[in-house]
Write an enzyme that holds these catalytic residues in place. Sequence first.
Site, PDB file in Angstrom:
ATOM      1  N   GLU A 257     -23.507 -10.203 -45.175  1.00 22.92           N
ATOM      2  CA  GLU A 257     -24.942 -10.000 -44.962  1.00 22.92           C
ATOM      3  C   GLU A 257     -25.608 -11.303 -45.386  1.00 22.92           C
ATOM      4  O   GLU A 257     -25.673 -11.604 -46.572  1.00 22.92           O
ATOM      5  CB  GLU A 257     -25.460  -8.837 -45.824  1.00 22.92           C
ATOM      6  N   CYS A 296     -34.123  -9.781 -47.741  1.00 21.63           N
ATOM      7  CA  CYS A 296     -33.424 -10.327 -46.574  1.00 21.63           C
ATOM      8  C   CYS A 296     -34.033  -9.796 -45.288  1.00 21.63           C
ATOM      9  O   CYS A 296     -33.924 -10.427 -44.243  1.00 21.63           O
ATOM     10  CB  CYS A 296     -31.955  -9.961 -46.653  1.00 21.63           C
TER      11      CYS A 296
HETATM   12  P1  NAP Z   1     -26.060 -17.520 -52.606  1.00 22.79           P
HETATM   13  O1  NAP Z   1     -26.398 -18.748 -53.319  1.00 22.79           O
HETATM   14  O2  NAP Z   1     -25.207 -17.600 -51.402  1.00 22.79           O
HETATM   15  O3  NAP Z   1     -25.384 -16.566 -53.701  1.00 22.79           O
HETATM   16  C1  NAP Z   1     -24.942 -15.267 -53.389  1.00 22.79           C
HETATM   17  C2  NAP Z   1     -23.789 -14.903 -54.298  1.00 22.79           C
HETATM   18  O4  NAP Z   1     -22.671 -15.740 -54.031  1.00 22.79           O
HETATM   19  C3  NAP Z   1     -24.088 -15.071 -55.779  1.00 22.79           C
HETATM   20  O5  NAP Z   1     -23.476 -14.013 -56.484  1.00 22.79           O
HETATM   21  C4  NAP Z   1     -23.435 -16.404 -56.107  1.00 22.79           C
HETATM   22  O6  NAP Z   1     -23.084 -16.536 -57.453  1.00 22.79           O
HETATM   23  C5  NAP Z   1     -22.202 -16.322 -55.241  1.00 22.79           C
HETATM   24  N1  NAP Z   1     -21.587 -17.614 -54.929  1.00 22.79           N
HETATM   25  C6  NAP Z   1     -22.178 -18.832 -54.889  1.00 22.79           C
HETATM   26  N2  NAP Z   1     -21.276 -19.762 -54.505  1.00 22.79           N
HETATM   27  C7  NAP Z   1     -20.096 -19.110 -54.311  1.00 22.79           C
HETATM   28  C8  NAP Z   1     -18.788 -19.519 -53.914  1.00 22.79           C
HETATM   29  N3  NAP Z   1     -18.502 -20.796 -53.612  1.00 22.79           N
HETATM   30  N4  NAP Z   1     -17.827 -18.581 -53.821  1.00 22.79           N
HETATM   31  C9  NAP Z   1     -18.086 -17.289 -54.088  1.00 22.79           C
HETATM   32  N5  NAP Z   1     -19.307 -16.844 -54.483  1.00 22.79           N
HETATM   33  C10 NAP Z   1     -20.298 -17.751 -54.586  1.00 22.79           C
HETATM   34  O7  NAP Z   1     -27.350 -16.717 -52.143  1.00 22.79           O
HETATM   35  P2  NAP Z   1     -28.648 -16.395 -53.017  1.00 22.79           P
HETATM   36  O8  NAP Z   1     -29.428 -17.646 -53.094  1.00 22.79           O
HETATM   37  O9  NAP Z   1     -28.276 -15.678 -54.273  1.00 22.79           O
HETATM   38  O10 NAP Z   1     -29.375 -15.318 -52.105  1.00 22.79           O
HETATM   39  C11 NAP Z   1     -30.380 -15.631 -51.191  1.00 22.79           C
HETATM   40  C12 NAP Z   1     -29.856 -15.530 -49.785  1.00 22.79           C
HETATM   41  O11 NAP Z   1     -29.248 -14.265 -49.595  1.00 22.79           O
HETATM   42  C13 NAP Z   1     -30.954 -15.611 -48.756  1.00 22.79           C
HETATM   43  O12 NAP Z   1     -30.580 -16.511 -47.764  1.00 22.79           O
HETATM   44  C14 NAP Z   1     -31.042 -14.207 -48.187  1.00 22.79           C
HETATM   45  O13 NAP Z   1     -31.428 -14.162 -46.845  1.00 22.79           O
HETATM   46  C15 NAP Z   1     -29.677 -13.699 -48.377  1.00 22.79           C
HETATM   47  N6  NAP Z   1     -29.712 -12.244 -48.512  1.00 22.79           N
HETATM   48  C16 NAP Z   1     -29.227 -11.492 -47.495  1.00 22.79           C
HETATM   49  C17 NAP Z   1     -29.239 -10.124 -47.601  1.00 22.79           C
HETATM   50  C18 NAP Z   1     -28.710  -9.253 -46.501  1.00 22.79           C
HETATM   51  O14 NAP Z   1     -28.481  -8.080 -46.736  1.00 22.79           O
HETATM   52  N7  NAP Z   1     -28.507  -9.775 -45.312  1.00 22.79           N
HETATM   53  C19 NAP Z   1     -29.734  -9.518 -48.745  1.00 22.79           C
HETATM   54  C20 NAP Z   1     -30.225 -10.331 -49.754  1.00 22.79           C
HETATM   55  C21 NAP Z   1     -30.193 -11.705 -49.619  1.00 22.79           C
HETATM   56  P3  NAP Z   1     -24.066 -17.299 -58.497  1.00 22.79           P
HETATM   57  O15 NAP Z   1     -25.339 -16.527 -58.515  1.00 22.79           O
HETATM   58  O16 NAP Z   1     -23.319 -17.227 -59.765  1.00 22.79           O
HETATM   59  O17 NAP Z   1     -24.228 -18.676 -57.929  1.00 22.79           O
END
Ligand code: NAP
Length: 518
Positions: A257, A296
Site C-alpha cells: 500500500e 494515504c
Molecule cells: P516510509 O518511509 O516508506 O516508511 C514506512 C515503513 O517502512 C516504516 O515502518 C519504516 O521504518 C520502514 N522502512 C523504511 N526503510 C525501510 C527499508 N529499507 N526496509 C524495510 N522497511 C523500511 O513511509 P512513511 O514516510 O512512514 O509513510 C508515508 C508514506 O506512506 C506516504 O507516501 C503515504 O502515501 C504512504 N501511505 C500509504 C498508505 C496506504 O494504505 N496506501 C497508508 C499510509 C501511508 P522507520 O519508520 O523506522 O523508518
Amino acid sequence: MSTLLPNFLAGRWQAGDGPGAPLFDPVSGAELARVSSAGLDLAAACEYARHEGGTALRALTYRERAGLLAAIADVLKANRDRYFDIALANSGTTHRDSAVDIDGAIFTLGQYARWGTELGDARWLPDGEAVPLAKDGSFRSQHVSVPVRGLALFINAFNFPAWGLWEKAAPALLSGVPVVAKPATATAWLAQAMVADVIAAGVLPPGALSIACGSARGLLDALQPFDVVSFTGSADTAAAIRAHDAVVRRSVRVNVEADSLNSALLLPDAPPGSPAFDLLIDEVVREMTVKSGQKCTAIRRIFVPAAHYADAGRAISARLAQITVGDPRNDAVHMGSLVSRAQWESVRAGIAQLRRHAEVLHDGEATPLVDADPSVSACIGPTLLGAPDASAGAVHEIEVFGPVATLLPYRDLDDATRQVRLGQGSLVTSIYTGDDALAARVALELADAHGRLHVVTPAVGATHSGHGNVMPMSLHGGPGRAGGGEELGGLRALQFYHRRTAIQGAGSVLDGLGAGGP
Ligand code: NAP
C-alpha cells in the site's frame, strides 16, 4: 534520556542495544521515548512466531480465532483513554483525528470477529465446487484455501499506528497466521502500548503477536518461503522491499500500500449552488484537514469543469480560512500537527515544488498557530493550490503528505477522466453529481485505475462513509503507483494469508476433506 520501549519477540520483552531513536511530541518538540531493535536475534524471533504462534493458531477454528479478535478489541476498549493520550503526545492529533486511528482499529477488529464467527468451526476454506477432470467424472479437482504456515510481517507507515496494525492483524490472526509488527519509528509508541496491553491480558497464544520497534534492519533477511509481508509506506521503500534478496529468492508474497494522488471529481451537471457542488466542497475541506492531510486516501487533486474553477477555489478557500491550527490540547484548535518536524520539512518542500507549477489559492504557511511555536512545532495550515493550466504534470506526480490539495479545471468529461488517470493508479476517487446514470458510467470508466470509487449524490449526502474513510467491508489498495495491493474488503482479505491449492482425486477422496468454511 527518555525510556527505551521494549520489543516483544520470541515470547518475551527485550530491549534493543544502544541509545535508540527518539520519539517526539511534534507540537512542543519534547522527547517522549526511544526505540531500538539493534542487536536483537530477529531470525530466532521469527522462528518462534512461525513455530509456536503458527502451530497454536492453526489448531484453532475460524470461530475460535474470531473469539481472539473480539478479546483483543475488548482489551483495546478498556485502555482506550490512554491511547488517546499517547496519540495526542506522539502524533499531535486532535481527539477527533485520533479516533479515526484508534476507534477505526477497534471497529475493524470487531468486524472481523463477526465475520470470522460466521466461518464456523472450519480450518480451511473451499474455493468453488469440485470439477471433473475425467470424462466419467470419477477423477475430480477441488480447490481449497489453507492458512500459510509462515508468519505475517507488517511494516507500517507513521500515520496510522493503531489502525495500520490491527487492520492487517485482524485478517492475519483470523486466518491462523502469526504476526510480527514493525511500526514506523516516529509513532511506534501507540502500537507498542497496544501490543503490550494485549500481551499482558494473555488473550493470545505465545508467538501469535510480536513487535519490533526501531529499524527494520535484519527483519527481511529472516523471511522464509511461506512468510508474507504486508507493507504500507512510500513507493521507494516498497521498491527496496520487493527487491530484497530474501523476498526475491524465497518467493515471499508481498502486499504493498503505497502513495496515491487521489482525486475528487465534480461532474458537469453540478454547478455552484447545487447540492453536489456543496458536497464536494465539504468533502475536500474534510479530507484536507483530517489528520492534517496525512492519510494515504486524502484528496490531493480536485477536478471541476473549467467554468466552475474560480467558484470552487473561492468556496474551498473560504472554508479553509476558518480552520484553526495548532496545539490540539487547546479546544479551539481544529487541526493539530504533522507527525514530526521531518514531515513538516518534507511538506514545505513539496509545496515549494508544486508552487512552481500552480498558483496559491489559500496559503496555509501564512496561517497563525494557536499555542504552538513555529520554530519547533510541526504544525502547518491547509494549502489550496490551483493549476489553471491543466498540463501541469507535477501535480499529477508529487504527493505532498499533508494538508495540501490542487484544484484543476477540465474541458469535458473525456479530459476529466484522462487527467484523473494521470495519477497512474490511485486508492480512491470520489465523484460528485446529481445524475446517477452518469455517475455509474464514470465510475466504471475509472474503475481499472482505482481500488475504490466513492460516488456522492445528494441522496447519500448525509450517509456516505467519507471519501477517505477505509471501511473494512470495502477493498483498500490501488493499482500502479498506489502499490498494486489489496487489503480488507471483508473476508477477501483472508486470501492473502491463505494458499490456494488444487486437490485432485476420486470423489470419495475429496469427500474425506470434510467441510471447510461456508
Ligand atoms: P516510509 O518511509 O516508506 O516508511 C514506512 C515503513 O517502512 C516504516 O515502518 C519504516 O521504518 C520502514 N522502512 C523504511 N526503510 C525501510 C527499508 N529499507 N526496509 C524495510 N522497511 C523500511 O513511509 P512513511 O514516510 O512512514 O509513510 C508515508 C508514506 O506512506 C506516504 O507516501 C503515504 O502515501 C504512504 N501511505 C500509504 C498508505 C496506504 O494504505 N496506501 C497508508 C499510509 C501511508 P522507520 O519508520 O523506522 O523508518
